[in-house]
Design an enzyme around this catalytic site. Structure first.
Site, PDB file in Angstrom:
ATOM      1  N   ASN A 181      -9.914 -34.779  13.750  1.00  0.00           N
ATOM      2  CA  ASN A 181     -10.342 -33.846  12.713  1.00  0.00           C
ATOM      3  C   ASN A 181     -11.865 -33.956  12.631  1.00  0.00           C
ATOM      4  OD1 ASN A 181     -10.846 -32.386  10.427  1.00  0.00           O
ATOM      5  ND2 ASN A 181      -9.498 -33.561   9.080  1.00  0.00           N
TER       6      ASN A 181
ATOM      7  N   HIS B 123      -5.264 -25.762   3.876  1.00  0.00           N
ATOM      8  CA  HIS B 123      -4.412 -26.938   3.614  1.00  0.00           C
ATOM      9  C   HIS B 123      -2.962 -26.640   3.970  1.00  0.00           C
ATOM     10  CE1 HIS B 123      -7.335 -28.369   0.184  1.00  0.00           C
ATOM     11  NE2 HIS B 123      -7.680 -28.906   1.346  1.00  0.00           N
TER      12      HIS B 123
ATOM     13  N   GLU C 160      -1.131 -35.289   6.919  1.00  0.00           N
ATOM     14  CA  GLU C 160      -1.479 -34.167   7.791  1.00  0.00           C
ATOM     15  C   GLU C 160      -1.503 -34.599   9.257  1.00  0.00           C
ATOM     16  OE1 GLU C 160      -4.594 -33.662   4.818  1.00  0.00           O
ATOM     17  OE2 GLU C 160      -4.553 -31.520   5.279  1.00  0.00           O
TER      18      GLU C 160
ATOM     19  N   ARG D 164     -16.783 -27.971  -4.678  1.00  0.00           N
ATOM     20  CA  ARG D 164     -16.710 -26.500  -4.613  1.00  0.00           C
ATOM     21  C   ARG D 164     -16.299 -25.920  -5.954  1.00  0.00           C
ATOM     22  NH1 ARG D 164     -12.684 -26.427   0.256  1.00  0.00           N
ATOM     23  NH2 ARG D 164     -13.540 -28.340   1.111  1.00  0.00           N
TER      24      ARG D 164
ATOM     25  N   ARG E 173      -7.265 -30.573  14.441  1.00  0.00           N
ATOM     26  CA  ARG E 173      -7.184 -29.745  13.231  1.00  0.00           C
ATOM     27  C   ARG E 173      -8.280 -28.695  13.298  1.00  0.00           C
ATOM     28  NH1 ARG E 173      -9.391 -30.756   7.393  1.00  0.00           N
ATOM     29  NH2 ARG E 173      -8.261 -29.151   6.261  1.00  0.00           N
TER      30      ARG E 173
END
Ligand code: ADP
Length: 377
Positions: free
Chosen positions: A7, A161, A365, A222, A72
């Protein structure tokens, strides 16, 4: 049989070696500060450092039994929504999507290129963070703007996600020993990035992130939802450039923008010490979260299970309680004792009599990506 999962961010490379059958993670780590003083010079150097670290932990590359490398990739755009074996044509298509995800896709591309060079004999598989939400129904996927402009520029709500929402919703069904097809679910992925989804029968009906991972919940750095008028105002009146505004909304907003703190453990300490900006940040975070939970309850009409996951969702009992307190009239009752339990695995935290089951399920993940890889090779 193992899979190396990578990732890549702009200055970091996360890696994990996963056994997809057992779900066991043999090793994992992160190489940070790529390109900084004292950090590795580039992503290739970072990957070699990761291999060194693996070897140092007794995991020689040759002895690991790697069958694939899973990557990813944040944005799959309108078309890429299946785990896909990487070839030059795929890289070109991902590159074409970079304008849609300028902060995320270029580092992932770089990581794939480097890893293919270093491990040329293994199949490399791209797994897209948008994939699970590819089938969002049109009412949830469509922005109410001029249709032609939206079509020309591929503007829709993509959702992110996805790997986590898919994994956690399947785990919830397994935990409850109910068929996934029979369940209505709300999944709350609360990490540094945060998103919620509403899922019926294993398929998403809405999610909080949109064209980019900026929409929706308040996150670590964010803003989540914001009136687009703020952007025009900052551009026109405050004289900020597009890059200034992008940095503001991505890196200088959210909980951190409001109080300078991104870690919820520290946030709670400051709130306990009477810090008002920390308290406001927390309240804004919880307000937005409750608003979306309410919205999804109305969308679904009936929900069987609400699941918390990711760094904050798995660890922060106060956030879980504040997100769902006072909702007994809607069938949601948390057992405060279960909620406070330091247990780590999948667990129920709702009261026995609560019509809606509330779960905490650790997301994984890397495992989900590894399993996707094995499926396509
Ligand atoms: P990412 O989106 O980077 O994958 P994570 O899912 O790892 O993020 O979540 C990281 C965040 O989780 C941290 O910034 C911190 O706020 C929160 N967190 C981690 N551990 C705890 C804890 N024990 N209590 C409260 N919050 C925690």
């Amino acid at each position: 049989m193992t899979v190396l999962v990578l990732n890549c961010g702009s200055s970091s490379l996360k890696y994990a070696v996963v056994e997809p059958d057992s779900g066991r993670q043999l090793a994992d780590g992160i190489v940070e500060r790529i390109g900084d003083d004292g950090g590795p010079a580039d992503h290739e150097a970072a990957l070699r450092l990761a291999f060194d670290a693996l070897a140092g932990a007794g995991h020689d590359l040759d002895g690991l039994g790697l069958v694939a490398v899973g990557h990813r990739v944040v944005h799959g755009g309108p078309d890429l929504h299946e785990p896909t074996i990487v070839d030059d044509a795929l890289l070109e298509r991902i590159e074409q999507l970079s304008p849609l995800a300028p902060l995320h896709n270029p580092p992932a591309l770089l990581g794939i290129r480097v890893a293919r060079r270093v491990l040329p004999d293994l199949p490399h598989v791209a797994v897209f963070d948008t994939a699970f939400f590819h089938d969002l129904p049109p009412d949830a996927a469509t922005y109410a703007i001029d249709r032609e402009i939206a079509a020309q520029w591929h503007i829709r709500r993509y959702g992110f996600h996805g790997t986590s929402h898919a994994f956690v919703s399947r785990q919830a069904a397994e935990f409850l020993e109910e068929p996934l097809e029979s369940l209505s679910q709300i999944v709350l992925h609360l990490g540094n990035g945060a998103s919620a989804s509403a899922i019926v029968g294993g398929r998403p009906v809405d999610t909080t992130m949109g064209l980019t991972p900026m929409e929706g919940l308040v996150m670590g750095t964010r803003s989540g939802d914001i009136d687009p008028g703020v952007i025009m105002y900052l551009w026109r009146t405050a004289g900020m450039t597009v890059e200034d505004i992008e940095t503001l909304l991505n890196k200088r907003s959210g909980v951190s923008g409001l109080c300078g703190e991104i870690d919820f453990r520290e946030l709670h300490k400051r709130i306990d010490a009477g810090d008002e900006s920390a308290l406001l940040a927390y309240d804004v975070y919880i307000h937005r979260l409750r608003k979306y939970i309410g919205a999804y309850l109305a969308l679904l009409g009936r929900t069987d299970v609400i699941t918390f996951t990711a760094g904050v969702g798995e660890n922060d009992a106060a956030v879980r309680l504040d997100a769902l307190s006072g909702l007994a009239p809607l069938g949601i009752e948390i057992d405060e004792h279960l909620n406070e339990s330091p247990a780590r695995g999948p667990r129920r935290i709702s009261a026995e009599m609560s019509p809606v089951t509330v779960l905490v399920i650790p997301t994984d993940e890397e495992l989900a990506i590894a399993r996707d890889c094995v499926r396509v090779i």
